[in-house]
Design an enzyme around this catalytic site. Structure first.
Site, PDB file in Angstrom:
ATOM      1  N   ARG A  86      10.045 -31.856 111.119  1.00 18.93           N
ATOM      2  CA  ARG A  86       9.434 -31.222 109.953  1.00 18.93           C
ATOM      3  C   ARG A  86       8.742 -32.251 109.066  1.00 18.93           C
ATOM      4  NH1 ARG A  86      12.548 -26.028 109.799  1.00 18.93           N
ATOM      5  NH2 ARG A  86      11.563 -24.705 108.256  1.00 18.93           N
ATOM      6  N   ARG A 125      12.175  -9.845 105.934  1.00 20.48           N
ATOM      7  CA  ARG A 125      12.948 -10.247 107.107  1.00 20.48           C
ATOM      8  C   ARG A 125      14.448  -9.975 106.943  1.00 20.48           C
ATOM      9  NH1 ARG A 125      12.218 -16.260 109.505  1.00 20.48           N
ATOM     10  NH2 ARG A 125      13.250 -16.935 107.592  1.00 20.48           N
ATOM     11  N   ARG A 157      18.283 -13.491 104.445  1.00 25.98           N
ATOM     12  CA  ARG A 157      18.630 -14.894 104.223  1.00 25.98           C
ATOM     13  C   ARG A 157      18.502 -15.238 102.745  1.00 25.98           C
ATOM     14  NH1 ARG A 157      15.524 -18.601 108.618  1.00 25.98           N
ATOM     15  NH2 ARG A 157      15.149 -19.843 106.756  1.00 25.98           N
TER      16      ARG A 157
HETATM   17  P1  AMP Z   1      14.315 -22.486 109.108  1.00 25.65           P
HETATM   18  O1  AMP Z   1      15.456 -21.656 109.584  1.00 25.65           O
HETATM   19  O2  AMP Z   1      13.649 -23.245 110.204  1.00 25.65           O
HETATM   20  O3  AMP Z   1      13.345 -21.706 108.258  1.00 25.65           O
HETATM   21  O4  AMP Z   1      14.943 -23.611 108.141  1.00 25.65           O
HETATM   22  C1  AMP Z   1      15.636 -23.234 106.963  1.00 25.65           C
HETATM   23  C2  AMP Z   1      15.838 -24.440 106.070  1.00 25.65           C
HETATM   24  O5  AMP Z   1      16.608 -25.434 106.741  1.00 25.65           O
HETATM   25  C3  AMP Z   1      14.574 -25.163 105.638  1.00 25.65           C
HETATM   26  O6  AMP Z   1      13.951 -24.540 104.525  1.00 25.65           O
HETATM   27  C4  AMP Z   1      15.152 -26.546 105.276  1.00 25.65           C
HETATM   28  O7  AMP Z   1      15.840 -26.499 104.050  1.00 25.65           O
HETATM   29  C5  AMP Z   1      16.181 -26.748 106.365  1.00 25.65           C
HETATM   30  N1  AMP Z   1      15.630 -27.405 107.564  1.00 25.65           N
HETATM   31  C6  AMP Z   1      15.402 -26.850 108.783  1.00 25.65           C
HETATM   32  N2  AMP Z   1      14.915 -27.744 109.650  1.00 25.65           N
HETATM   33  C7  AMP Z   1      14.826 -28.913 108.967  1.00 25.65           C
HETATM   34  C8  AMP Z   1      14.377 -30.227 109.302  1.00 25.65           C
HETATM   35  N3  AMP Z   1      13.913 -30.538 110.527  1.00 25.65           N
HETATM   36  N4  AMP Z   1      14.425 -31.177 108.342  1.00 25.65           N
HETATM   37  C9  AMP Z   1      14.896 -30.915 107.112  1.00 25.65           C
HETATM   38  N5  AMP Z   1      15.318 -29.695 106.725  1.00 25.65           N
HETATM   39  C10 AMP Z   1      15.294 -28.702 107.641  1.00 25.65           C
END
Ligand code: AMP
Length: 215
Positions: A86, A125, A157
């Site tokens: 990310r 969602r 969520r």
């Molecule tokens: P997601 O489920 O992919 O939308 O991720 C939800 C949250 O998890 C994000 O908004 C970040 O706070 C954290 N997160 C997920 N992947 C990463 C990553 N590679 N690096 C840092 N934070 C992450």
């Protein structure tokens, strides 16, 4: 095959990751899901992770890399990563890791979706509390808000609320969007139109394989 799914929050990385996993027989590692599992444990480090996630901020790289290492160390057949990398430093760490194994990233699929569509998707969602299957409020029977696959309840969520969605999109633009250029320069980036039904988007991805647009 070592693959990354790139795209803003709500682009459909998780949904397409699951479809690709079934089709290609690779493991699908969703960083957000790993983090949510960590939060559920309610340990002091889980609580720290929760605070970052609830604010829509990136969790520090140290935590992320530790979680990822545990998941990918033994995966010799390849993997589909979603939500990682990310930022540029995570992308470089992934390159280093694969390099050490004498492997390399084969493909980065970048799902392109307009901001207005992302916001609509994220606001509506709902996620299955057990298996993580994704639904949209506009497409479910409201008298039966349970998962079709496992019967568990559907939840929104914590970070799918308007303010945090805005923050997550800002964080994406600042930290994750530059990865498009990073992977374009490596010639492993393929852009895919991410709007429309998940089946249509999946077909577009499959077309890339058919047309041999993938190295
Ligand atoms: P997601 O489920 O992919 O939308 O991720 C939800 C949250 O998890 C994000 O908004 C970040 O706070 C954290 N997160 C997920 N992947 C990463 C990553 N590679 N690096 C840092 N934070 C992450």
């Amino acid at each position: 095959m070592y693959m990354v799914l790139l795209g803003p929050p709500g682009a459909g990385k998780g949904t397409q990751g699951e479809k690709l996993k079934d089709k290609l027989g690779l493991i699908h590692i969703a960083m957000g899901n790993l983090l949510r599992e960590t939060v559920k444990k309610k340990t002091p480090s889980g609580e720290k992770v929760r605070a970052f996630m609830e604010e829509g901020k990136l969790v520090p790289d140290g935590v992320i890399l530790e979680l990822l290492k545990n998941e990918i160390e033994l995966e010799k057949e390849g993997f589909i990563l979603d939500g990682f990398p990310r930022n540029l430093s995570q992308a470089r760490k992934l390159d280093e890791f694969l390099d050490k194994e004498a492997e390399k990233l084969d493909l980065v699929i970048n799902l392109e979706v307009k901001k207005a569509v992302l916001i609509k998707r994220l606001r509506g969602r709902l996620i299955c509390s057990e298996c993580g299957k994704v639904y949209h409020k506009s497409k479910i029977d409201h008298s039966m808000e349970i998962c079709k696959d496992c019967g568990a309840s559907l939840l929104q969520r914590n970070d799918d609320n308007s303010d945090i969605i805005k923050k997550r999109i800002e964080v994406y633009l600042e930290h994750t969007h530059p990865l498009i250029d990073y992977y374009r320069k490596k010639k492993i980036l393929r852009n895919v139109q991410g709007e429309g039904t998940s089946e249509k988007v999946f077909q577009r991805i499959m077309d890339l394989f058919k047309e041999k647009k993938i190295a």
